[in-house]
Write an enzyme that holds these catalytic residues in place. Structure first.
Site, PDB file in Angstrom:
ATOM      1  N   HIS A  51     120.631  65.832  40.446  1.00 59.29           N
ATOM      2  CA  HIS A  51     120.814  64.611  41.211  1.00 59.29           C
ATOM      3  C   HIS A  51     119.621  64.373  42.126  1.00 59.29           C
ATOM      4  CE1 HIS A  51     125.505  64.412  40.739  1.00 59.29           C
ATOM      5  NE2 HIS A  51     124.857  64.434  39.593  1.00 59.29           N
ATOM      6  N   GLU A  53     119.286  64.202  45.398  1.00 60.29           N
ATOM      7  CA  GLU A  53     119.111  65.103  46.540  1.00 60.29           C
ATOM      8  C   GLU A  53     118.471  66.419  46.116  1.00 60.29           C
ATOM      9  OE1 GLU A  53     123.164  62.994  47.215  1.00 60.29           O
ATOM     10  OE2 GLU A  53     121.839  63.503  45.542  1.00 60.29           O
ATOM     11  N   CYS A  87     126.140  68.070  45.743  1.00 57.26           N
ATOM     12  CA  CYS A  87     124.943  67.869  46.556  1.00 57.26           C
ATOM     13  C   CYS A  87     125.234  68.088  48.037  1.00 57.26           C
ATOM     14  CB  CYS A  87     124.393  66.473  46.333  1.00 57.26           C
ATOM     15  SG  CYS A  87     123.705  66.227  44.681  1.00 57.26           S
ATOM     16  N   ALA A 157     121.251  32.291  24.173  1.00 58.37           N
ATOM     17  CA  ALA A 157     120.097  31.384  24.205  1.00 58.37           C
ATOM     18  C   ALA A 157     120.559  30.036  23.684  1.00 58.37           C
ATOM     19  CB  ALA A 157     118.955  31.931  23.350  1.00 58.37           C
ATOM     20  N   THR A 204     129.462  36.442  14.221  1.00 58.18           N
ATOM     21  CA  THR A 204     128.048  36.774  14.419  1.00 58.18           C
ATOM     22  C   THR A 204     127.630  37.903  13.484  1.00 58.18           C
ATOM     23  OG1 THR A 204     128.114  36.066  16.736  1.00 58.18           O
ATOM     24  CG2 THR A 204     126.323  37.538  16.093  1.00 58.18           C
ATOM     25  N   LEU A 212     121.259  45.071  16.443  1.00 54.27           N
ATOM     26  CA  LEU A 212     121.723  45.372  17.799  1.00 54.27           C
ATOM     27  C   LEU A 212     121.096  46.654  18.349  1.00 54.27           C
ATOM     28  CD1 LEU A 212     125.523  44.438  17.613  1.00 54.27           C
ATOM     29  CD2 LEU A 212     123.564  42.982  18.134  1.00 54.27           C
ATOM     30  N   GLU A 290     126.569  39.739  23.350  1.00 61.77           N
ATOM     31  CA  GLU A 290     125.570  38.866  22.722  1.00 61.77           C
ATOM     32  C   GLU A 290     126.175  38.029  21.605  1.00 61.77           C
ATOM     33  OE1 GLU A 290     121.726  40.093  21.360  1.00 61.77           O
ATOM     34  OE2 GLU A 290     121.610  41.659  22.861  1.00 61.77           O
ATOM     35  N   GLY A 292     128.668  35.025  19.639  1.00 63.36           N
ATOM     36  CA  GLY A 292     128.595  33.581  19.466  1.00 63.36           C
ATOM     37  C   GLY A 292     129.559  32.856  20.378  1.00 63.36           C
TER      38      GLY A 292
END
Length: 347
Positions: A51, A53, A87, A157, A204, A212, A290, A292
């Site tokens: 991590h 820290e 931590c 888009a 799609t 993808l 993503e 349709g």
């Protein structure tokens, strides 16, 4: 900007370097200051590894300086054993007297326990430094912890006259229209590398046969997800190439294959909540949608989305598949080599 804010801002700059590599953990940066000078920095670089820290403390050669230092971190230090030791225990071990924290960790395994452990050991703890910025950075993490679902990003888009595609059908030989430009496409692939999962709908998948995957930039591929009630997607399509982990929601009982898993859901019930619930169970913290018109509007209608990114090109279609419509106003507008890019937030 005071010194506390300056050092916390640096924590955030470090933390964001872990985007795409630490999920489902949060992005965390850490700065250690001695007599006004930064003596150690670190951030969480990869899930399952040290991590922030730990990396900041390890960057300091003379550990004796820690006894008179202040540690800054944008998220509450963990207090439990997970992939790595707590931590909070490490901070106590090195007798760091002061800790400044951006925001409390809402994970039920932490949720103030790290702070209480530090205080019980005599550490002076300050909470809430640049808290809004710290929460915004880890919006995926906080959404996952508090809403019990992934953070959902919608992307599409559209043409300047409001269409996302021409009308097509499965037997059509028309290829998908490239509405956005090459720089926008490259940016999209960067986004893919930053999220844990990516989703499209059945139509799609059938019409576009998309990969993808991340190809325009360096980065790891997200989990590919689609909905295919009657398993109509041809087995030779990219989604079934076994190169990238893929999840298919269906009405059938199907055995898992290499990098291909099937989840049976009830199509008589709302689909999107079932999908998000399954992803939560699988520890998927973020989802890029993503698809349709149908799948995007399904998330919008269910009000199960958190942000949206919309490219608007200068092209016109005059007729075709209408783009989704959001009631919200964009919070940010950018220009990507001629394409407008609008960012929305679902408040």
């Amino acid at each position: 900007m005071n010194s506390h804010e300056k050092h916390m801002k640096r924590c955030l700059e470090l933390a964001v370097k872990g985007l795409g590599n630490v999920a489902p953990n949060p992005m965390v940066g850490c700065v250690i200051v001695y007599n006004g000078e930064v003596i150690g920095e670190g951030y969480h670089q990869k899930y399952g590894e040290a991590h922030a820290e730990v990396n900041a403390i390890n960057a300091i050669i003379d550990k004796e300086l820690l006894k008179n230092s202040t540690l800054y971190v944008n998220l509450e230090p963990c207090s439990h054993f997970g992939k790595t030791p707590p931590c909070a225990d490490l901070i106590i071990k090195y007798k760091i007297p002061r800790v400044v924290i951006g925001t409390i960790d809402s994970n039920i395994l932490v949720a103030g326990n790290g702070i209480e452990k530090l205080k019980a050991s005599g550490v002076e703890v300050t909470i809430g430094m640049l808290e809004a910025d710290c929460k915004k950075l880890n919006k995926r993490f906080f959404t996952f912890q508090e809403k019990k679902r992934p953070y959902v990003i919608l992307k599409w888009a559209q043409t300047t006259d409001g269409f996302i595609d021409v009308k097509r059908h499965e037997e059509s030989t028309n290829k998908p229209i490239q509405i956005s430009n090459s720089d926008s496409k490259k940016l999209l692939h960067l986004w893919r590398s930053q999220e844990q999962a990516i989703m499209i709908g059945t139509n799609t998948a059938l019409l576009d046969n998309p990969q993808l995957t991340v190809r325009e930039v360096k980065g790891k591929n997200p989990l590919r997800i689609t909905i295919d009630k009657w398993l109509r997607i041809p087995k030779h399509f990219y989604l079934f190439d076994h190169t990238t982990p893929t999840l298919v929601f269906t009405a059938s009982d199907e055995p898992a294959q290499i990098n291909l898993d099937f989840v049976k859901i009830d199509f008589e019930q709302p689909i999107i909540p079932q999908v998000l619930n399954e992803l939560y169970k699988r520890n998927i913290q973020s989802l890029l949608v993503e698809g349709g018109e149908y799948i995007l509007n399904s998330f919008i209608d269910a009000n199960l989305w958190d942000s949206a990114r919309v490219f608007i090109s200068e092209k016109k279609l005059e007729k075709g598949v209408h783009a989704p419509v959001l009631k919200q106003e964009p919070v940010v507008k950018e220009n990507i080599s001629g394409d407008k890019l609008l960012f929305y937030v679902n408040q």
